[in-house]
Design an enzyme around this catalytic site. Structure first.
Site, PDB file in Angstrom:
ATOM      1  N   HIS A 133      -5.124  -8.476  -5.225  1.00  0.00           N
ATOM      2  CA  HIS A 133      -5.851  -7.362  -5.861  1.00  0.00           C
ATOM      3  C   HIS A 133      -6.000  -7.641  -7.366  1.00  0.00           C
ATOM      4  CE1 HIS A 133      -6.155  -4.531  -2.562  1.00  0.00           C
ATOM      5  NE2 HIS A 133      -4.855  -4.548  -2.318  1.00  0.00           N
TER       6      HIS A 133
ATOM      7  N   GLU B 194      -9.563  -5.014  -0.638  1.00  0.00           N
ATOM      8  CA  GLU B 194      -8.617  -5.402   0.401  1.00  0.00           C
ATOM      9  C   GLU B 194      -8.949  -6.795   0.946  1.00  0.00           C
ATOM     10  OE1 GLU B 194      -6.114  -3.524   0.490  1.00  0.00           O
ATOM     11  OE2 GLU B 194      -5.022  -4.196   2.262  1.00  0.00           O
TER      12      GLU B 194
ATOM     13  N   HIS C 176       0.035 -10.220  -1.861  1.00  0.00           N
ATOM     14  CA  HIS C 176      -1.009  -9.231  -1.570  1.00  0.00           C
ATOM     15  C   HIS C 176      -1.472  -8.535  -2.861  1.00  0.00           C
ATOM     16  CE1 HIS C 176      -2.960  -6.073   0.994  1.00  0.00           C
ATOM     17  NE2 HIS C 176      -2.738  -5.333  -0.085  1.00  0.00           N
ATOM     18  N   GLU C 177      -0.511  -8.015  -3.607  1.00  0.00           N
ATOM     19  CA  GLU C 177      -0.860  -7.302  -4.845  1.00  0.00           C
ATOM     20  C   GLU C 177      -1.477  -8.253  -5.867  1.00  0.00           C
ATOM     21  OE1 GLU C 177      -1.051  -4.236  -4.633  1.00  0.00           O
ATOM     22  OE2 GLU C 177       0.219  -3.934  -2.880  1.00  0.00           O
TER      23      GLU C 177
HETATM   24 ZN    ZN Z   1      -4.003  -3.676  -0.579  1.00  0.00          ZN
END
Ligand code: ZN
Length: 506
Positions: free
Chosen positions: A275, A301, A271-272
Site C-alpha cells: 500500500h 488492494e 502487505h502494508e
Molecule cells: Zn490492504
C-alpha cells in the site's frame, strides 16, 4: 478572452478550496495514526472532539454551494481538449465528490455518522461476547440508512451500485457477478484437489520462537529492499496493522508482532508496504488534488496483495531472502527453503477471512458480497444473516461455525456501514494477477531478478502504469491501458492453479 479568464479563476478557486480540504484530510490521518499508536488512554475523549471538529469543517467544505457554482463555471467553459488532462481529471473528480456529498440530505448524513460510530462501539462489545442479539438493532439501523442513502445517490443500475461506487468508481454488481461466479467455480475445484492431495506442508516450522526485535529488523530490511523509502516513512506497531499516506514524503505503516508465528507480522508488513509503495509513487506535484491521489480501494488492494502474495510468497523471492532469514532466526536454521516455502503457502479452509490463504480468501469475500447484495435488494433482512452465514460457510468451505464471534460478527466492516467494500478485496486480487501477468511480458526475466534481490524493474513498471496515474482513469480503464485487457479472472485462476498444483503435486 473574458470567458477563458473566468474559467481560469474558477479552476484556481477550486484548486485552492480542495487543497484546503486535502490539508484537513491529512491532519485527520495524522490524528488517526497517532490514536492507533501513541495516544494515552486519557487522551481519547479530547481526540474524539478534535476529529469531530475536523469532520464538521470537511463536511462544510465538501458541500459549500460556492464550490458548486465554481464547478459549473469550470465545466461550462471547458477544461481543455484532453479528457484525461490534469484540469479535466480534477474537475471531473471534484464534481463526483461534490455530487456524492450534496445528494445526501444533511439529516441523513448526520444519522449515518452517528449510526456508524454507535455500530462500531456495539460491535466491539458484541464480538467477544458472541452477542448477536445485542448487535442486531444497530446493524438494522445501519442497513436501513444505507438503503436510504443508496436511493438518494441513485448511481448505477441498483442500490448496491451506489455503495460500491464509493470504493470502486464505475463498478456495478451486474458486472462483477459473472466474474466472481467463474472464479468461485475454479477455486472450489482447486480447493478439492488440494484437499485430496497426499502432500501436506509442515506448518510446524512457522510456529516456533521468532524474537520480536529480529522480526522488526528483518521486516524493515526486506521492505526497504522492495523499494519502501524509509526517509519518507515510518514503521510502527499497532493492534491492527495499517498504512497511511499522510503527505508526500510521509507514508507510514504499522505492524503487529507474534513471537510464536512467523508469517503474521512478516506478511502483514509486506502487505502494508505494498500500500505504501503505491502512496510513495503518486505524483507529488499533484498532491492534494485527484490527479495525485490513489485510484480506488480495489487498486490499492491490488498493490498490497501483489507484493504480499504473488511476490512475497514466491519461491524466487525467498531464494533471495531465505539465507538472511535462516541466519537471523535460529528456528529456521535447519529448515530447507522448499519446506519453508510450502509452509508459508499452506492451504486450509478456516473460519476467519483475515487469516485465510490465497485460495480460500476470495471464497470468504464472495460469500459476503452475496449477502450484501441480497440485503440491498431487500431479498433478505438483517435477522437472516447468521443463519445464511453459517449455511454458506458449510457449503463453501465445508466448515461448521461454532459461534457468532467466528461467524457473522468477525469483521468490522458492516458495523460501520461499509457495505460495498468487500468485493474490492477480490477485485484487487484479480487486478494483481492481471498486472503481474503483463509485467512478466514487459520485463524479461522478472522472477530471476527477484531471486537476485532486484525489485526495482518491477516497481518501476508499477510506478509507470499505476502509481503515477493517480485518479486519471477509471479503474477499468487503467486496467485496460496497463494490460490491454478488460477485467479477466483467468489470470488469477491460472496463477493459483499453477502455483498450488506444483506445491501439492497435481
Ligand atoms: Zn490492504
Amino acid at each position: 478572452m473574458e470567458k477563458e479568464k473566468t474559467s481560469r479563476s474558477a479552476y484556481e478557486w477550486l484548486l485552492n478550496h480542495y487543497r484546503t480540504a486535502a490539508h484537513l484530510e491529512s491532519i485527520k490521518s495524522l490524528l488517526h495514526w497517532d490514536q492507533s499508536t501513541f495516544l494515552p488512554e486519557e487522551g481519547h475523549p479530547y481526540r474524539a472532539e478534535q476529529l469531530g471538529t475536523l469532520a464538521k469543517l470537511l463536511h462544510d467544505l465538501r458541500t459549500d454551494p460556492v464550490a458548486g457554482e465554481k464547478l459549473a463555471e469550470a465545466e461550462s467553459t471547458g477544461t481543455g481538449e484532453d479528457p484525461y488532462g490534469v484540469e479535466a481529471v480534477n474537475v471531473r473528480e471534484w464534481r463526483r465528490s461534490y455530487d456524492r456529498a450534496t445528494k445526501i440530505p444533511v439529516r441523513l448524513a448526520v444519522e449515518l455518522a452517528r449510526a456508524a460510530s454507535a455500530g462500531e462501539l456495539a460491535w466491539e462489545k458484541a464480538k467477544p461476547a458472541n452477542d448477536w442479539n445485542g448487535f442486531r438493532p444497530y446493524l438494522e439501523r445501519i442497513v436501513a440508512l444505507r438503503r436510504e442513502e443508496a436511493e438518494c445517490l441513485g448511481i448505477g443500475h441498483e442500490p448496491y451500485d451506489a455503495l460500491l461506487d464509493e470504493y470502486e468508481p464505475g463498478e456495478t454488481a451486474q458486472a462483477i457477478e459473472p466474474v466472481f461466479a467463474r472464479l468461485r467455480e475454479a477455486l472450489s475445484s482447486l480447493l478439492d484437489r488440494i484437499g485430496n492431495s497426499p502432500r501436506k506442508p509442515q506448518t510446524g516450522v512457522l510456529h516456533r520462537h521468532f524474537p520480536r526485535s529480529a522480526q522488526m529488523l528483518f521486516g524493515t530490511e526486506v521492505i526497504s529492499r522492495l523499494g519502501y523509502r524509509r526517509q519518507a516513512g515510518h514503521i510502527g506497531v499497532s493492534a491492527h496493522p495499517f498504512s497511511v499516506g499522510i503527505a508526500p514524503g510521509d507514508t507510514r505503516i504499522t505492524t503487529r508482532i507474534d513471537e510464536t508465528f512467523f508469517p503474521a507480522a512478516f506478511f502483514s508488513t509486506v502487505h502494508e508496504a505494498g500500500h505504501a509503495l503505491y502512496e510513495q509513487g503518486l505524483p507529488a506535484a499533484h498532491w492534494g488534488t485527484p490527479r495525485g491521489q490513489s485510484l480506488s480501494h480495489g487498486m490499492h488492494e491490488s498493490q498490497s496483495r501483489l507484493w504480499e502474495n504473488i511476490v512475497g510468497r514466491s519461491l524466487s523471492f525467498w531464494e533471495h531472502f531465505y539465507p538472511a532469514a535462516a541466519e537471523r532466526f535460529t528456528a529456521l536454521q535447519n529448515v530447507p527453503l522448499e519446506t519453508f516455502h510450502f509452509a508459508i503457502n499452506a492451504v486450509r479452509p478456516s473460519l476467519v477471512r483475515a487469516e485465510a490463504d490465497e485460495v480460500t480468501y476470495n471464497l470468504h469475500v464472495m460469500m459476503r458480497f452475496e449477502l450484501e447484495i441480497a440485503l440491498l435488494r431487500k431479498e433478505i433482512e438483517v435477522a437472516d444473516l447468521p443463519g445464511l452465514w453459517n449455511e454458506k460457510t458449510k457449503e463453501t468451505l465445508g466448515l461448521t461455525v461454532p459461534d457468532h464471534t467466528l461467524g457473522v460478527l468477525q469483521d468490522v466492516h458492516w458495523s460501520s456501514g461499509s457495505f460495498g467494500y468487500f468485493p474490492t478485496y477480490t477485485l484487487g486480487n484479480i487486478y494483481a494477477a492481471q498486472f503481474y501477468n503483463r509485467a512478466k511480458e514487459d520485463v524479461p526475466g522478472l522472477e530471476s531478478l527477484f531471486a537476485r534481490g532486484e525489485f526495482g524493474p518491477f516497481l518501476g513498471w508499477l510506478r509507470e502504469k499505476i502509481h503515477a496515474q493517480g485518479k486519471r482513469y477509471s479503474p477499468r480503464r487503467l486496467l485496460r491501458r496497463a494490460t490491454s485487457e478488460d477485467l479477466n479472472p483467468d489470470h488469477l485462476i491460472r496463477y493459483l492453479n499453477e502455483k498450488f498444483g506444483s506445491l501439492y503435486g497435481f
